[in-house]
Design a protein around this motif. Structure first.
Motif, PDB file in Angstrom:
ATOM      1  N   THR A  63       0.840  -1.193   0.000  1.00  0.00           N
ATOM      2  CA  THR A  63       0.000   0.000   0.000  1.00  0.00           C
ATOM      3  C   THR A  63       0.877   1.245   0.000  1.00  0.00           C
ATOM      4  OG1 THR A  63      -0.117   0.159   2.413  1.00  0.00           O
ATOM      5  CG2 THR A  63      -1.730  -1.263   1.326  1.00  0.00           C
ATOM      6  N   LEU A  64       0.221   2.388  -0.130  1.00  0.00           N
ATOM      7  CA  LEU A  64       0.959   3.652  -0.138  1.00  0.00           C
ATOM      8  C   LEU A  64       1.697   3.867   1.176  1.00  0.00           C
ATOM      9  CD1 LEU A  64       1.459   6.146  -1.906  1.00  0.00           C
ATOM     10  CD2 LEU A  64      -0.524   7.217  -0.824  1.00  0.00           C
ATOM     11  N   ILE A  65       1.089   3.458   2.274  1.00  0.00           N
ATOM     12  CA  ILE A  65       1.727   3.620   3.578  1.00  0.00           C
ATOM     13  C   ILE A  65       2.989   2.773   3.671  1.00  0.00           C
ATOM     14  CG2 ILE A  65       1.428   3.233   6.062  1.00  0.00           C
ATOM     15  CD1 ILE A  65      -1.450   4.016   5.792  1.00  0.00           C
ATOM     16  N   ASP A  66       2.996   1.616   3.011  1.00  0.00           N
ATOM     17  CA  ASP A  66       4.176   0.749   3.047  1.00  0.00           C
ATOM     18  C   ASP A  66       5.394   1.397   2.400  1.00  0.00           C
ATOM     19  OD1 ASP A  66       2.750  -1.289   4.296  1.00  0.00           O
ATOM     20  OD2 ASP A  66       2.053  -2.093   2.390  1.00  0.00           O
ATOM     21  N   THR A  67       5.155   2.375   1.513  1.00  0.00           N
ATOM     22  CA  THR A  67       6.261   3.035   0.823  1.00  0.00           C
ATOM     23  C   THR A  67       6.563   4.417   1.407  1.00  0.00           C
ATOM     24  OG1 THR A  67       4.793   4.041  -0.842  1.00  0.00           O
ATOM     25  CG2 THR A  67       5.644   1.825  -1.309  1.00  0.00           C
ATOM     26  N   ALA A  68       6.004   4.706   2.576  1.00  0.00           N
ATOM     27  CA  ALA A  68       6.077   6.064   3.138  1.00  0.00           C
ATOM     28  C   ALA A  68       7.498   6.572   3.316  1.00  0.00           C
ATOM     29  CB  ALA A  68       5.336   6.114   4.471  1.00  0.00           C
ATOM     30  N   THR A  69       8.404   5.693   3.679  1.00  0.00           N
ATOM     31  CA  THR A  69       9.765   6.133   3.977  1.00  0.00           C
ATOM     32  C   THR A  69      10.719   5.967   2.794  1.00  0.00           C
ATOM     33  OG1 THR A  69      10.303   3.944   4.882  1.00  0.00           O
ATOM     34  CG2 THR A  69       9.481   5.597   6.425  1.00  0.00           C
ATOM     35  N   ALA A  70      10.177   5.731   1.604  1.00  0.00           N
ATOM     36  CA  ALA A  70      11.035   5.547   0.432  1.00  0.00           C
ATOM     37  C   ALA A  70      11.653   6.859  -0.031  1.00  0.00           C
ATOM     38  CB  ALA A  70      10.238   4.909  -0.710  1.00  0.00           C
ATOM     39  N   GLY A  72      10.981  11.591   0.170  1.00  0.00           N
ATOM     40  CA  GLY A  72      10.159  12.692   0.645  1.00  0.00           C
ATOM     41  C   GLY A  72       8.824  12.750  -0.072  1.00  0.00           C
ATOM     42  N   ALA A  73       8.811  12.440  -1.381  1.00  0.00           N
ATOM     43  CA  ALA A  73       7.564  12.437  -2.142  1.00  0.00           C
ATOM     44  C   ALA A  73       6.613  11.362  -1.636  1.00  0.00           C
ATOM     45  CB  ALA A  73       7.862  12.237  -3.628  1.00  0.00           C
ATOM     46  N   ASN A  74       7.155  10.187  -1.330  1.00  0.00           N
ATOM     47  CA  ASN A  74       6.310   9.126  -0.770  1.00  0.00           C
ATOM     48  C   ASN A  74       5.736   9.519   0.575  1.00  0.00           C
ATOM     49  OD1 ASN A  74       8.179   7.248  -2.681  1.00  0.00           O
ATOM     50  ND2 ASN A  74       6.243   6.217  -2.179  1.00  0.00           N
ATOM     51  N   PHE A  75       6.547  10.179   1.376  1.00  0.00           N
ATOM     52  CA  PHE A  75       6.074  10.597   2.700  1.00  0.00           C
ATOM     53  C   PHE A  75       4.960  11.634   2.559  1.00  0.00           C
ATOM     54  CE2 PHE A  75       6.364  13.234   6.556  1.00  0.00           C
ATOM     55  CZ  PHE A  75       6.159  12.243   7.510  1.00  0.00           C
ATOM     56  N   ALA A  76       5.096  12.573   1.618  1.00  0.00           N
ATOM     57  CA  ALA A  76       4.055  13.580   1.396  1.00  0.00           C
ATOM     58  C   ALA A  76       2.764  12.927   0.922  1.00  0.00           C
ATOM     59  CB  ALA A  76       4.538  14.612   0.388  1.00  0.00           C
ATOM     60  N   ALA A  77       2.874  11.956   0.034  1.00  0.00           N
ATOM     61  CA  ALA A  77       1.690  11.251  -0.454  1.00  0.00           C
ATOM     62  C   ALA A  77       1.006  10.491   0.672  1.00  0.00           C
ATOM     63  CB  ALA A  77       2.082  10.297  -1.580  1.00  0.00           C
ATOM     64  N   THR A  78       1.808   9.894   1.550  1.00  0.00           N
ATOM     65  CA  THR A  78       1.242   9.168   2.687  1.00  0.00           C
ATOM     66  C   THR A  78       0.527  10.113   3.640  1.00  0.00           C
ATOM     67  OG1 THR A  78       2.967   7.475   2.543  1.00  0.00           O
ATOM     68  CG2 THR A  78       1.785   7.662   4.633  1.00  0.00           C
ATOM     69  N   ALA A  79       1.131  11.271   3.905  1.00  0.00           N
ATOM     70  CA  ALA A  79       0.500  12.251   4.788  1.00  0.00           C
ATOM     71  C   ALA A  79      -0.840  12.711   4.212  1.00  0.00           C
ATOM     72  CB  ALA A  79       1.420  13.455   4.985  1.00  0.00           C
ATOM     73  N   ALA A 152      14.117  13.707   6.274  1.00  0.00           N
ATOM     74  CA  ALA A 152      14.184  12.429   6.986  1.00  0.00           C
ATOM     75  C   ALA A 152      14.552  11.261   6.082  1.00  0.00           C
ATOM     76  CB  ALA A 152      12.848  12.157   7.673  1.00  0.00           C
ATOM     77  N   TYR A 153      14.056  11.260   4.834  1.00  0.00           N
ATOM     78  CA  TYR A 153      14.211  10.079   3.991  1.00  0.00           C
ATOM     79  C   TYR A 153      14.882  10.358   2.643  1.00  0.00           C
ATOM     80  CZ  TYR A 153      10.614   8.844   7.368  1.00  0.00           C
ATOM     81  OH  TYR A 153       9.904   8.664   8.529  1.00  0.00           O
ATOM     82  N   GLY A 154      15.198  11.619   2.405  1.00  0.00           N
ATOM     83  CA  GLY A 154      15.919  11.943   1.186  1.00  0.00           C
ATOM     84  C   GLY A 154      15.014  12.338   0.029  1.00  0.00           C
TER      85      GLY A 154
END
Length: 283
Positions: A63-70, A72-79, A152-154
């Motif tokens: 899921t999208l949450i599983d990729t949250a720390t991949a 900065g873009a993934n983290f923004a999408a998760t938020a 945090a994650y690049g």
């Protein structure tokens, strides 16, 4: 009846004056602080709980949450994903539902009209400012999340749960499109809250009514027995923005969802202006 010399109805209650009045409200600052703090809370949660998706219990579904720390873009999408369903409803209902009702509760509404500010002009100024603050709230969260996530994650491509990735430059544009759709999908909440704000002197009643009916819409959308009737519910399309985060951009769901929300919103806005034009303002 002639107006006084130099009086221009369209120049009463300028947008900058109304915006400054709303900016100084404590609820505006509190809501901004809550939205800005959420990305930091998520970073701490991931730091404490470990890599997201670690407890999926053997399922291979990503899921999208599983990729949250991949990235900065993934983290923004998760938020955006964890907040779009309910958290982002609150500032829209707050800014649009509190704007007229609060004036009535303070007994200042009649003084604004006696200034004299035409009723349509007063509502127009308050509606534009309320929608602007609602949009700012929706932009604030992913912007802070993108900055915090990058630290945090690049900085890197947006890893898609379905496989593949979007280049970081493309991901920012897709996230902006997703935010635009979330705002469009929340226009129905804005219209409902604004209409209720013209009908009551209790700001919490207008805000709570809009949030409550939004929740009812989510519940009805979960009733699969309604079948295709659910497509007429704005809640049915609230996560259609995820189509923007696909290798190939898919517009169908977002267009239909935005059309449903805007149609409802226009009806509520019209009801608000119609009711307020005939309302006996005594507070």
């Amino acid at each position: 009846m002639e107006s006084a010399g130099g009086y221009r109805p369209q120049h009463t209650l300028p947008l900058r004056v109304e915006a400054l009045r709303q900016w100084r409200r404590r609820r505006t600052l509190v809501m901004g602080a809550v939205l800005a703090a959420l990305p930091f809370v998520l970073v701490v949660a991931f730091a404490i709980g470990g890599e997201p998706g670690g407890g999926r219990g053997g399922t291979n579904r990503v899921t999208l949450i599983d990729t949250a720390t991949a990235s900065g873009a993934n983290f923004a999408a998760t938020a955006l994903f964890v907040s779009a369903g309910f958290l982002l409803v609150v500032p829209v209902a707050l800014f649009c539902g509190d704007t007229v009702a609060s004036e009535a509760s303070w007994s200042s509404l009649r003084y604004l009209l006696a200034a004299p500010v035409p009723r349509a002009r007063l509502l127009w100024s308050k509606l534009v400012v309320a929608l602007a603050f609602s949009l700012a709230a929706m932009v604030l969260l992913p912007m802070v999340a993108l900055a915090v996530g990058t630290v945090a994650y690049g900085w890197g491509p947006l890893q898609l749960p379905t496989g593949g990735a979007l280049a970081a430059s493309d991901a920012v544009g897709r996230l902006a499109l997703a935010v635009a759709f979330v705002f469009a999908s929340q226009l129905v909440t804005a219209g409902l809250a604004f209409w209720l704000s013209t009908k009551t002197d209790a700001p919490l009643g207008a805000v709570g009514g809009a949030v409550g009916l939004t929740i009812v819409g989510n519940v009805l959308d979960a009733v699969t027995a309604l079948g295709s009737w659910r497509e007429f519910l704005p809640a049915h399309w609230q996560f259609a923005w995820a189509d923007a985060l696909q290798p190939q951009l898919v517009w169908d769901g977002m267009v239909r969802g935005a059309a449903v929300s805007v149609a409802y919103a226009l009806v509520f806005f019209a009801l608000a202006f119609r009711h307020f034009a005939r309302k006996d303002v005594v507070s």
